[in-house]
Design a protein around this motif. Sequence first.
Motif, PDB file in Angstrom:
ATOM      1  N   LYS A   5      77.984 156.703 -56.974  1.00 14.97           N
ATOM      2  CA  LYS A   5      77.373 158.023 -56.922  1.00 14.97           C
ATOM      3  C   LYS A   5      75.956 157.947 -57.471  1.00 14.97           C
ATOM      4  CE  LYS A   5      79.029 159.582 -61.390  1.00 14.97           C
ATOM      5  NZ  LYS A   5      79.512 160.691 -62.141  1.00 14.97           N
ATOM      6  N   VAL A   6      75.207 158.983 -57.186  1.00 12.24           N
ATOM      7  CA  VAL A   6      73.824 159.050 -57.660  1.00 12.24           C
ATOM      8  C   VAL A   6      73.853 159.646 -59.062  1.00 12.24           C
ATOM      9  CG1 VAL A   6      71.545 159.992 -57.224  1.00 12.24           C
ATOM     10  CG2 VAL A   6      73.009 159.342 -55.309  1.00 12.24           C
ATOM     11  N   LEU A  10      71.947 154.727 -61.740  1.00  8.82           N
ATOM     12  CA  LEU A  10      71.129 154.420 -60.573  1.00  8.82           C
ATOM     13  C   LEU A  10      69.664 154.729 -60.847  1.00  8.82           C
ATOM     14  CD1 LEU A  10      70.908 153.532 -57.611  1.00  8.82           C
ATOM     15  CD2 LEU A  10      71.303 155.920 -56.972  1.00  8.82           C
ATOM     16  N   LEU A  14      66.800 151.901 -60.607  1.00  9.33           N
ATOM     17  CA  LEU A  14      65.690 151.995 -59.659  1.00  9.33           C
ATOM     18  C   LEU A  14      64.332 151.933 -60.356  1.00  9.33           C
ATOM     19  CD1 LEU A  14      67.006 154.709 -57.191  1.00  9.33           C
ATOM     20  CD2 LEU A  14      66.559 152.310 -56.686  1.00  9.33           C
ATOM     21  N   ILE A  71      62.627 157.681 -55.141  1.00  6.72           N
ATOM     22  CA  ILE A  71      63.774 157.178 -54.373  1.00  6.72           C
ATOM     23  C   ILE A  71      65.065 157.790 -54.890  1.00  6.72           C
ATOM     24  CG2 ILE A  71      65.113 155.112 -53.837  1.00  6.72           C
ATOM     25  CD1 ILE A  71      62.437 153.585 -53.853  1.00  6.72           C
ATOM     26  N   TRP A  72      65.184 157.933 -56.215  1.00  2.00           N
ATOM     27  CA  TRP A  72      66.379 158.535 -56.787  1.00  2.00           C
ATOM     28  C   TRP A  72      66.516 159.998 -56.374  1.00  2.00           C
ATOM     29  CZ3 TRP A  72      67.397 162.470 -60.341  1.00  2.00           C
ATOM     30  CH2 TRP A  72      68.704 162.529 -60.784  1.00  2.00           C
ATOM     31  N   LYS A  74      65.309 161.423 -53.702  1.00  2.62           N
ATOM     32  CA  LYS A  74      65.664 161.452 -52.295  1.00  2.62           C
ATOM     33  C   LYS A  74      67.147 161.170 -52.089  1.00  2.62           C
ATOM     34  CE  LYS A  74      64.707 159.483 -47.790  1.00  2.62           C
ATOM     35  NZ  LYS A  74      66.086 159.652 -47.403  1.00  2.62           N
ATOM     36  N   SER A  75      67.683 160.182 -52.777  1.00  2.00           N
ATOM     37  CA  SER A  75      69.102 159.870 -52.631  1.00  2.00           C
ATOM     38  C   SER A  75      69.976 160.969 -53.225  1.00  2.00           C
ATOM     39  CB  SER A  75      69.427 158.521 -53.261  1.00  2.00           C
ATOM     40  OG  SER A  75      69.152 158.521 -54.631  1.00  2.00           O
ATOM     41  N   TRP A  76      69.522 161.607 -54.298  1.00  2.00           N
ATOM     42  CA  TRP A  76      70.266 162.707 -54.904  1.00  2.00           C
ATOM     43  C   TRP A  76      70.326 163.895 -53.949  1.00  2.00           C
ATOM     44  CZ3 TRP A  76      68.416 167.474 -57.115  1.00  2.00           C
ATOM     45  CH2 TRP A  76      69.384 168.171 -57.840  1.00  2.00           C
ATOM     46  N   GLN A  78      69.979 163.729 -50.698  1.00  2.00           N
ATOM     47  CA  GLN A  78      70.791 163.321 -49.554  1.00  2.00           C
ATOM     48  C   GLN A  78      72.272 163.430 -49.880  1.00  2.00           C
ATOM     49  OE1 GLN A  78      69.505 162.411 -46.522  1.00  2.00           O
ATOM     50  NE2 GLN A  78      71.602 162.476 -45.791  1.00  2.00           N
ATOM     51  N   GLU A  79      72.666 163.071 -51.096  1.00  2.00           N
ATOM     52  CA  GLU A  79      74.062 163.180 -51.498  1.00  2.00           C
ATOM     53  C   GLU A  79      74.502 164.643 -51.526  1.00  2.00           C
ATOM     54  OE1 GLU A  79      76.644 160.919 -54.746  1.00  2.00           O
ATOM     55  OE2 GLU A  79      75.304 162.424 -55.635  1.00  2.00           O
ATOM     56  N   ASP A  82      74.929 165.767 -47.933  1.00  2.00           N
ATOM     57  CA  ASP A  82      76.148 165.222 -47.340  1.00  2.00           C
ATOM     58  C   ASP A  82      77.387 165.938 -47.843  1.00  2.00           C
ATOM     59  OD1 ASP A  82      74.605 163.441 -45.942  1.00  2.00           O
ATOM     60  OD2 ASP A  82      74.994 161.751 -47.298  1.00  2.00           O
TER      61      ASP A  82
END
Length: 88
Positions: A5-6, A10, A14, A71-72, A74-76, A78-79, A82
């Motif tokens: 998970k984010v 992470l 990163l 980047i973190w 963005k991934s957070w 995106q999660e 989703d």
Amino acid sequence: MIFKKVGWKLFIFLVLYWMVAIFFIVFLLSLGIAFIFYVKDSSGFYFDFIKESIYSLSKAVPGGSILGSGIWIKSWLQEKKDKKSFSK
């Protein structure tokens, strides 16, 4: 290393990863430029490791922090996206 998970692990990974990557890129570029001048001029190899390390670190810390954080984030996001589309 696979993160499930984010989270904060992470984020720290990163930021540190990109700090180290940028440090080595800047340091090796400086070393390469010094080597090119050494080969071209043959006047002696001048490379101050301490000075170039400090310079590389001064570029790596802000650059790695911003890039890793971005980047973190963005991934957070995106999660979250989703999870939201999965629950519908």
